[in-house]
Design a protein around this motif. Structure first.
Motif, PDB file in Angstrom:
ATOM      1  N   HIS A 122       0.697  -1.230   0.186  1.00  0.00           N
ATOM      2  CA  HIS A 122       0.023  -0.081   0.185  1.00  0.00           C
ATOM      3  C   HIS A 122       0.689   1.042   0.200  1.00  0.00           C
ATOM      4  CE1 HIS A 122       0.257   1.004   4.319  1.00  0.00           C
ATOM      5  NE2 HIS A 122       0.031  -0.255   4.659  1.00  0.00           N
ATOM      6  N   ASP A 141       5.971   1.040   7.046  1.00  0.00           N
ATOM      7  CA  ASP A 141       4.574   0.649   6.762  1.00  0.00           C
ATOM      8  C   ASP A 141       4.139   1.791   5.563  1.00  0.00           C
ATOM      9  OD1 ASP A 141       2.161   0.107   6.803  1.00  0.00           O
ATOM     10  OD2 ASP A 141       1.712   0.605   8.723  1.00  0.00           O
ATOM     11  N   ASP A 142       4.279   1.564   4.466  1.00  0.00           N
ATOM     12  CA  ASP A 142       4.562   0.286   3.887  1.00  0.00           C
ATOM     13  C   ASP A 142       5.576   0.421   2.838  1.00  0.00           C
ATOM     14  OD1 ASP A 142       4.167  -2.611   3.450  1.00  0.00           O
ATOM     15  OD2 ASP A 142       2.550  -2.259   2.076  1.00  0.00           O
ATOM     16  N   GLU A 172      -5.174   2.040   2.406  1.00  0.00           N
ATOM     17  CA  GLU A 172      -5.380   0.823   3.310  1.00  0.00           C
ATOM     18  C   GLU A 172      -5.287   0.957   4.793  1.00  0.00           C
ATOM     19  OE1 GLU A 172      -3.591  -2.357   5.896  1.00  0.00           O
ATOM     20  OE2 GLU A 172      -2.694  -0.335   5.652  1.00  0.00           O
ATOM     21  N   GLU A 173      -4.671   2.268   5.204  1.00  0.00           N
ATOM     22  CA  GLU A 173      -4.600   2.629   6.360  1.00  0.00           C
ATOM     23  C   GLU A 173      -6.070   3.014   6.953  1.00  0.00           C
ATOM     24  OE1 GLU A 173      -2.231   1.879   8.230  1.00  0.00           O
ATOM     25  OE2 GLU A 173      -0.430   1.905   7.078  1.00  0.00           O
ATOM     26  N   ASP A 198       2.949  -6.395   3.721  1.00  0.00           N
ATOM     27  CA  ASP A 198       2.400  -5.242   4.787  1.00  0.00           C
ATOM     28  C   ASP A 198       2.951  -5.910   5.905  1.00  0.00           C
ATOM     29  OD1 ASP A 198       1.691  -2.881   5.809  1.00  0.00           O
ATOM     30  OD2 ASP A 198      -0.450  -3.454   5.508  1.00  0.00           O
TER      31      ASP A 198
HETATM   32 ZN   LIG Z   1       0.322  -1.084   6.398  1.00  0.00          ZN
END
Ligand SMILES: [Zn+2]
Length: 415
Positions: free
Chosen positions: A117, A144-145, A178-179, A203
Motif C-alpha cells: 500500500h 509501513d509500507d 489501506e490505513e 505489509d
Molecule cells: Zn501497512
C-alpha cells in the motif's frame, strides 16, 4: 451393465477426490530450493546484491513523498514513472486510484497478485527527511509500507535483469487507503474477482506470514440519563455509575486466547464539568478475534451487561458501531498450495517461519472475496505509525530476494 456403470461411477468418484497435485511442504521446499539454485535466479539475486545503495536511495526517495490516505497521488506518480521504465505489459490507474502493473507470463500459469500500500497515516504537509544511522534508516512511513513498495520495484528490475519468464502473470498493485477504509484493495478485488488465483499482500512481516485476517469491531456505548446538578436529588445517579459497573463486568468476561481474541476499553467520557451528573456517559470497546463466532458471543454478552446495568440505574443504553470488519477466514486456505509454497519459500531462504492467522491488512479483503491469500513483508521494522519509525537496512535485501523467490515459485510452480 448395471455393474459396469457402478464401477465406472466408482472410478469417477475416486478421480474427483484425488487432486491432480497434492504436494507436501517438504516436497515444495526441495522444489523451491532447486529453483533458487538455477543460474537465472542467481543472476536476479546478484542484481539485488550489486544494487544495495540504489535500492536504499530509492526507498528513501519514495518515503520522503508523504502520502496520507486519500492523498497518494504524488507518490503514485513517482512510482508510475519508475514502472514505465520497466518494459511491463501494462501500467495503469484503476477507478479507485490504485496503480496496477502487469508482467505477463508465457501462458498456462496462474495469475498472482502482489500488493503493497502506498498510503501512510501521517498528516498532510508533514515534511519527511530520512536519516541513516547504526545500520537503520529512520523516517515516518519507511516501513509501513514503503519497504514493501520498494521491494516490489526491486524484484521487477531483478526479474528483468535475469530475463526471468514466469508461466503465470505477475500483477503488482500499489494500493490506496489501506490505513483507513481498505477502499483501494476492496475495489480491486471486487473488480477482478474470478481473475486472480492467489493474492499476496506485502505489509509488515519479514520472517513469517499470515493466512487469515483478524476481525476488528469498534463500538461506542452510551448510558443516557437525566443528568442534573451535583446537589439534585439522588438517585438518579450520574450515568457514570452504570458505566463503571458495566466496564468492571465486561473485563470479567472470558476472552479466549485460542482462537486469538482481544478486548480493550480505551476511551470514556461523561459530563463536561465537575458539578454535573453525566446525562451521557460513554466508553469505547475494541473487540478482535479470528473467529466471528467469538465476536458474536462477546457482543451478545456485552449487550446483556449494558442492559442490566442500565435498568439497575434507571437509564437507557445506546450503542454506535464505529467500524466493523469481520474475521477473514477462508476454508481450505491453510492447506492451499499458496500457503505451502509460501512456507517452502521461507524455509528455502533460511527462515523458520511463524505462520499466523491474525493479520490485519489488504489480505483480508481478498480472503473475504474467496481468493486464497497471505500477507508477508520484506524486512524488519519498528515503531510503525510513529514519527520514530525505523527499519534495519541489511535484512531488506534478503527480504527482497524472498519476495522474488515467492513471485517465481507461485507464478511458475503452481498447477
Ligand atoms: Zn501497512
Amino acid at each position: 451393465m448395471r455393474r459396469r456403470i457402478s464401477l465406472l461411477t466408482f472410478i469417477l468418484i475416486l478421480c474427483s477426490f484425488t487432486p491432480a497435485q497434492v504436494k507436501t511442504v517438504a516436497e515444495y521446499t526441495d522444489q523451491v530450493q532447486a529453483l533458487s539454485n538455477r543460474a537465472d535466479l542467481k543472476t536476479a539475486g546478484d542484481y539485488i546484491e550489486r544494487n544495495h545503495a540504489e535500492i536504499l536511495r530509492e526507498w528513501i526517495a519514495i518515503t520522503e513523498i508523504n502520502a496520507p490516505s486519500g492523498h497518494e497521488q504524488e507518490r503514485a506518480k513517482y512510482i508510475e514513472g519508475l514502472l514505465r521504465g520497466y518494459h511491463l505489459d501494462d501500467v495503469h490507474f484503476d477507478s479507485a486510484g490504485n496503480l496496477v502493473a502487469v508482467r505477463k507470463g508465457t501462458g498456462g500459469g496462474p495469475v498472482i497478485v502482489f500488493d503493497a500500500h502506498m498510503d501512510t497515516v501521517f498528516q498532510p504537509g508533514l515534511q519527511i527527511k530520512a536519516t541513516v544511522r547504526d545500520g537503520k534508516v529512520y523516517a515516518p512511513g519507511i516501513g509501513d509500507d514503503t519497504r514493501n513498495v520498494e521491494a516490489l520495484l526491486a524484484t521487477i528490475r531483478a526479474l528483468n535483469e535475469a530475463k526471468l519468464k514466469t508461466r503465470g502473470d505477475l500483477v503488482f498493485v500499489f494500493t490506496v487507503e489501506e490505513e483507513t477504509t481498505f477502499k483501494g484493495v476492496g475495489n480491486y478485488v471486487k473488480e477482478n474477482k474470478g481473475k486472480i488465483d492467489h493474492y499476496v499482500a506485502l505489509d509488515g512481516g519479514y520472517e513469517g506470514f499470515t493466512y487469515a485476517g483478524i476481525g476488528i469491531n469498534w463500538y461506542r456505548h452510551h448510558f443516557i440519563g437525566p443528568g442534573g446538578h451535583t446537589r439534585s436529588r439522588t438517585p438518579p445517579y450520574s450515568a457514570t455509575l452504570p458505566l463503571a459497573r458495566a466496564i468492571a463486568r465486561i473485563y470479567e468476561l472470558k476472552v479466549p486466547a485460542s482462537p486469538s481474541s482481544n478486548l480493550n476499553i480505551g476511551m470514556l467520557g461523561g459530563s463536561e464539568v465537575v458539578n454535573a451528573k453525566a446525562s451521557d456517559a460513554w466508553f469505547t470497546v475494541d473487540l478482535r478475534s479470528t473467529s466471528n463466532d467469538v465476536i458474536a458471543d462477546l457482543e451478545q454478552k456485552i449487550a446483556a451487561i449494558l442492559d442490566e446495568e442500565a435498568k439497575r440505574a434507571g437509564v437507557t443504553v445506546k450503542t454506535d458501531v464505529i467500524s466493523s470488519s469481520p474475521a477473514a477466514v477462508l476454508p481450505g486456505n491453510r492447506e492451499s498450495n499458496l500457503v505451502k509454497i509460501a512456507e517452502a519459500v521461507h524455509r528455502a531462504m533460511g527462515f523458520d517461519p511463524p505462520i499466523g492467522n491474525a493479520g490485519s491488512n489488504n489480505s483480508s479483503a481478498a480472503l473475504l472475496q474467496g481468493i486464497t491469500s497471505i500477507s508477508t513483508g520484506a524486512g524488519p521494522c519498528n515503531d510503525s505509525h510513529a514519527l520514530t519509525e525505523n527499519c534495519e537496512i541489511e535484512p531488506l535485501y534478503r527480504g527482497i530476494k524472498k519476495i522474488l523467490l515467492l513471485e517465481v515459485a507461485l507464478a511458475g510452480l503452481t498447477q
